[in-house]
Design a protein around this motif. Structure first.
Motif, mmCIF file in Angstrom:
data_model
loop_
_atom_site.group_PDB
_atom_site.id
_atom_site.type_symbol
_atom_site.label_atom_id
_atom_site.label_comp_id
_atom_site.label_asym_id
_atom_site.label_seq_id
_atom_site.Cartn_x
_atom_site.Cartn_y
_atom_site.Cartn_z
ATOM 1 N N GLN A 98 0.839 -1.216 0.000
ATOM 2 C CA GLN A 98 0.000 0.000 0.000
ATOM 3 C C GLN A 98 0.869 1.260 0.000
ATOM 4 O O GLN A 98 0.485 2.282 -0.568
ATOM 5 C CB GLN A 98 -0.905 0.014 1.230
ATOM 6 N N ALA A 99 2.034 1.175 0.648
ATOM 7 C CA ALA A 99 2.958 2.313 0.630
ATOM 8 C C ALA A 99 3.452 2.553 -0.791
ATOM 9 O O ALA A 99 3.497 3.701 -1.269
ATOM 10 C CB ALA A 99 4.128 2.052 1.582
ATOM 11 N N ASN A 100 3.797 1.471 -1.487
ATOM 12 C CA ASN A 100 4.246 1.630 -2.877
ATOM 13 C C ASN A 100 3.126 2.169 -3.746
ATOM 14 O O ASN A 100 3.341 3.029 -4.609
ATOM 15 C CB ASN A 100 4.749 0.284 -3.422
ATOM 16 N N MET A 101 1.907 1.688 -3.508
ATOM 17 C CA MET A 101 0.760 2.199 -4.270
ATOM 18 C C MET A 101 0.626 3.708 -4.069
ATOM 19 O O MET A 101 0.372 4.462 -5.012
ATOM 20 C CB MET A 101 -0.526 1.492 -3.827
ATOM 21 N N GLY A 102 0.828 4.153 -2.824
ATOM 22 C CA GLY A 102 0.751 5.590 -2.544
ATOM 23 C C GLY A 102 1.758 6.379 -3.366
ATOM 24 O O GLY A 102 1.441 7.436 -3.914
ATOM 25 N N VAL A 103 2.972 5.855 -3.467
ATOM 26 C CA VAL A 103 4.000 6.572 -4.232
ATOM 27 C C VAL A 103 3.640 6.602 -5.717
ATOM 28 O O VAL A 103 3.714 7.656 -6.370
ATOM 29 C CB VAL A 103 5.381 5.916 -4.018
ATOM 30 N N TYR A 104 3.239 5.458 -6.249
ATOM 31 C CA TYR A 104 2.893 5.435 -7.683
ATOM 32 C C TYR A 104 1.753 6.426 -7.959
ATOM 33 O O TYR A 104 1.796 7.191 -8.921
ATOM 34 C CB TYR A 104 2.447 4.038 -8.130
ATOM 35 N N ASP A 109 1.033 8.545 -13.756
ATOM 36 C CA ASP A 109 -0.283 8.381 -14.374
ATOM 37 C C ASP A 109 -0.376 6.954 -14.895
ATOM 38 O O ASP A 109 0.645 6.346 -15.240
ATOM 39 C CB ASP A 109 -0.446 9.358 -15.554
ATOM 40 N N PRO A 110 -1.611 6.424 -14.986
ATOM 41 C CA PRO A 110 -1.737 5.089 -15.578
ATOM 42 C C PRO A 110 -1.036 5.045 -16.936
ATOM 43 O O PRO A 110 -1.124 5.988 -17.719
ATOM 44 C CB PRO A 110 -3.250 4.911 -15.730
ATOM 45 N N GLN A 136 -0.429 -4.017 -13.821
ATOM 46 C CA GLN A 136 -1.607 -3.857 -14.666
ATOM 47 C C GLN A 136 -1.851 -2.384 -15.042
ATOM 48 O O GLN A 136 -2.354 -2.085 -16.117
ATOM 49 C CB GLN A 136 -2.831 -4.426 -13.948
ATOM 50 N N PHE A 137 -1.473 -1.473 -14.142
ATOM 51 C CA PHE A 137 -1.737 -0.052 -14.399
ATOM 52 C C PHE A 137 -0.569 0.657 -15.080
ATOM 53 O O PHE A 137 -0.734 1.743 -15.624
ATOM 54 C CB PHE A 137 -2.040 0.696 -13.094
ATOM 55 N N TYR A 138 0.619 0.086 -14.982
ATOM 56 C CA TYR A 138 1.799 0.767 -15.510
ATOM 57 C C TYR A 138 2.517 -0.136 -16.506
ATOM 58 O O TYR A 138 2.338 -1.361 -16.491
ATOM 59 C CB TYR A 138 2.743 1.153 -14.361
ATOM 60 N N GLU A 139 3.337 0.473 -17.352
ATOM 61 C CA GLU A 139 4.161 -0.308 -18.274
ATOM 62 C C GLU A 139 5.460 -0.623 -17.535
ATOM 63 O O GLU A 139 6.124 0.304 -17.048
ATOM 64 C CB GLU A 139 4.419 0.519 -19.544
ATOM 65 N N MET A 168 9.782 6.020 -13.508
ATOM 66 C CA MET A 168 10.207 5.686 -12.135
ATOM 67 C C MET A 168 11.114 4.460 -12.151
ATOM 68 O O MET A 168 10.857 3.498 -12.880
ATOM 69 C CB MET A 168 8.995 5.411 -11.243
ATOM 70 N N ILE A 169 12.173 4.516 -11.343
ATOM 71 C CA ILE A 169 13.026 3.344 -11.126
ATOM 72 C C ILE A 169 12.827 2.908 -9.678
ATOM 73 O O ILE A 169 12.834 3.741 -8.762
ATOM 74 C CB ILE A 169 14.508 3.672 -11.382
ATOM 75 N N VAL A 170 12.619 1.606 -9.499
ATOM 76 C CA VAL A 170 12.438 1.071 -8.144
ATOM 77 C C VAL A 170 13.691 0.316 -7.730
ATOM 78 O O VAL A 170 14.176 -0.559 -8.461
ATOM 79 C CB VAL A 170 11.209 0.135 -8.070
ATOM 80 N N SER A 171 14.209 0.669 -6.571
ATOM 81 C CA SER A 171 15.303 -0.098 -5.958
ATOM 82 C C SER A 171 14.784 -0.620 -4.612
ATOM 83 O O SER A 171 13.711 -0.232 -4.159
ATOM 84 C CB SER A 171 16.545 0.783 -5.746
#
Ligand code: DSN
Length: 426
Positions: A98-104, A109-110, A136-139, A168-171
């Motif tokens: 849920q924290a990651n969802m908040g950041v995205y 944008d989708p 599903q929402f992002y490429e 966005m880059i996720v580490s």
């Protein structure tokens, strides 16, 4: 713990709760994402705040009667700021995902692009797996670890970023035993003008204690969970600079969630307070020392470790070189039968199904909470490999009862709720 009040109302649930305490007492919890919280954290989580709706933030709630909710949330935020040093911290996410969802939601944008580590190389579902909302929402495009070294392939990351041009880059990872070089990821993010989210869910406590480098002040966003290497009960947090504070708060609520789980936020406040005690640094150092010891034993006994060791709380063994016919799932089952609970895990270059992969992952955070040091961990490491060898040689009927007896000695010596390491509670 008898759960007498629950028993009066619901014996079936009370039986399950009591049996779970017994299970935790009698087994060695080595799933790297698990730990044991103090009775104080549990009591706070079981408090009357479970009854309260408190949508909004302290001083700006949508409902009346939030005075005590405000006190608790402000304490949680203040303590979190002391632990991690971020300018802004939102303690409302129900979980790390849920924290990651908040950041995205705050900055993407989708259809925007996320570049993250492949799940089989140690990434996480919420970093963009097709089965998760993020996929599903992002490429989503993936980077990898170097399969020879097991370390993040930072050059490969730079190449993938140049080609994919992510937003966005996720580490930050779920099954990565080595220290992450946040600066190197940030350099890549700067080069392609992408946001950088650092998900420290697994190492939140190690970062707070200063035994792993901190991404706070490096990455744009840092997310964490509060129940793995920090013992503040189940939940998540988001950290960022003031610049992004309003966007993050709006994305967590009302963007991703409704009412905050105030009872869990109370648990976070108590757990954060415990982690501010000097003893927490000793705890975190011991977690890493224990993981290194476990890695040494595994290697002495012939297991192959991804990256050849660990800098964190976890080790990841690839069973294929030493036990080519033994899957991680079968190993996990036999080890669990011996009362040691760890998990089968994919490994870089995975050749099996994620449902029955080639590796096993083991963490030391929970055993360290039980007061185990390197001598006990050495025993545990040998017991795990005894079972793995027995499983490969069809000797489990003989070996597992012996290992179970040795585990019982360890769990008796390191009782869960009588001598909890630094807390020595109850
Ligand atoms: N399920 C957790 C883990 O074991 O790594 C992450 O969410």
């Amino acid at each position: 713990m008898d759960y007498e009040t629950v028993r009066g109302a619901d014996p079936a649930v009370a039986d399950a709760l009591s049996a779970e305490v017994t299970r935790q007492q009698d087994t060695l919890a080595m799933i790297a994402s698990e730990n044991h919280v103090s009775p104080a954290v549990m009591e706070a989580q079981g408090s009357a705040l479970t009854n309260k709706y408190a949508e909004g933030y302290p001083g700006e709630r949508y409902y009346a009667g939030c005075e005590q909710a405000d006190v608790v949330e402000e304490l949680a935020v203040e303590r979190a700021k002391q632990l991690w040093g971020a300018e802004h911290i939102n303690v409302q996410p129900h979980s790390g995902t849920q924290a990651n969802m908040g950041v995205y939601l705050a900055v993407l944008d989708p259809g925007d692009k996320i570049l993250s580590l492949d799940l089989t190389h140690g990434g996480h579902l919420s970093h963009g797996h097709p089965a998760n909302f993020a996929g599903q929402f992002y490429e989503v495009e993936k980077y990898e670890v170097d399969q020879e070294t097991g370390y993040v392939d930072y050059e490969g990351l730079a190449d993938a970023a140049a080609e994919f041009d992510p937003d966005m880059i996720v580490s930050g990872y779920s099954a990565y035993p080595r220290e992450v070089e946040w600066d190197r990821v940030q350099t890549v993010a700067d080069d392609v003008d992408a946001y950088h989210l650092s998900d420290i869910a697994h190492i939140t406590g190690l970062v707070a204690a200063g035994v792993h480098a901190s991404p706070v002040g490096v990455a744009d966003f840092v997310t964490g969970s509060t129940h793995k290497t920090i013992r503040a009960g189940r939940g998540g947090i988001v950290m960022c600079n003031e610049e992004h504070a309003d966007a993050i708060d709006a994305a967590v609520f009302p963007g991703a969630q409704g009412g905050p789980a105030m009872h869990n936020i109370a648990g976070k406040a108590v757990g954060f307070s415990e982690a501010l005690d000097d003893s927490f640094v000793d705890y975190a150092e011991t977690v890493v020392e224990n993981a290194r010891t476990l890695a040494d034993v595994f290697q002495e006994r012939g297991l192959t470790l991804v990256s050849g060791g660990t800098d964190t709380h976890l080790v990841l063994a690839d069973l294929r070189p030493s036990h080519p016919d033994l899957t991680g799932g079968t190993a996990e089952d036999h080890i669990a039968d011996a009362n040691i609970v760890l998990n089968a895990n994919t490994v870089p270059g995975e050749t099996r199904s994620p449902f029955d992969p080639s590796g096993i992952r083991a963490g030391t955070a929970a055993l360290t909470t039980r007061g185990m040091g390197t001598a006990a961990i050495r025993k545990v490491g040998h017991l795990i490999v005894d079972v793995v060898d027995a499983a490969a040689n069809e000797r489990t009927d003989e070996v597992i009862p012996e290992v179970r007896a040795a585990v019982a000695d360890l769990t008796d010596e390191h009782h869960l709720y009588e001598t909890r390491g630094a807390f020595a509670v109850q």
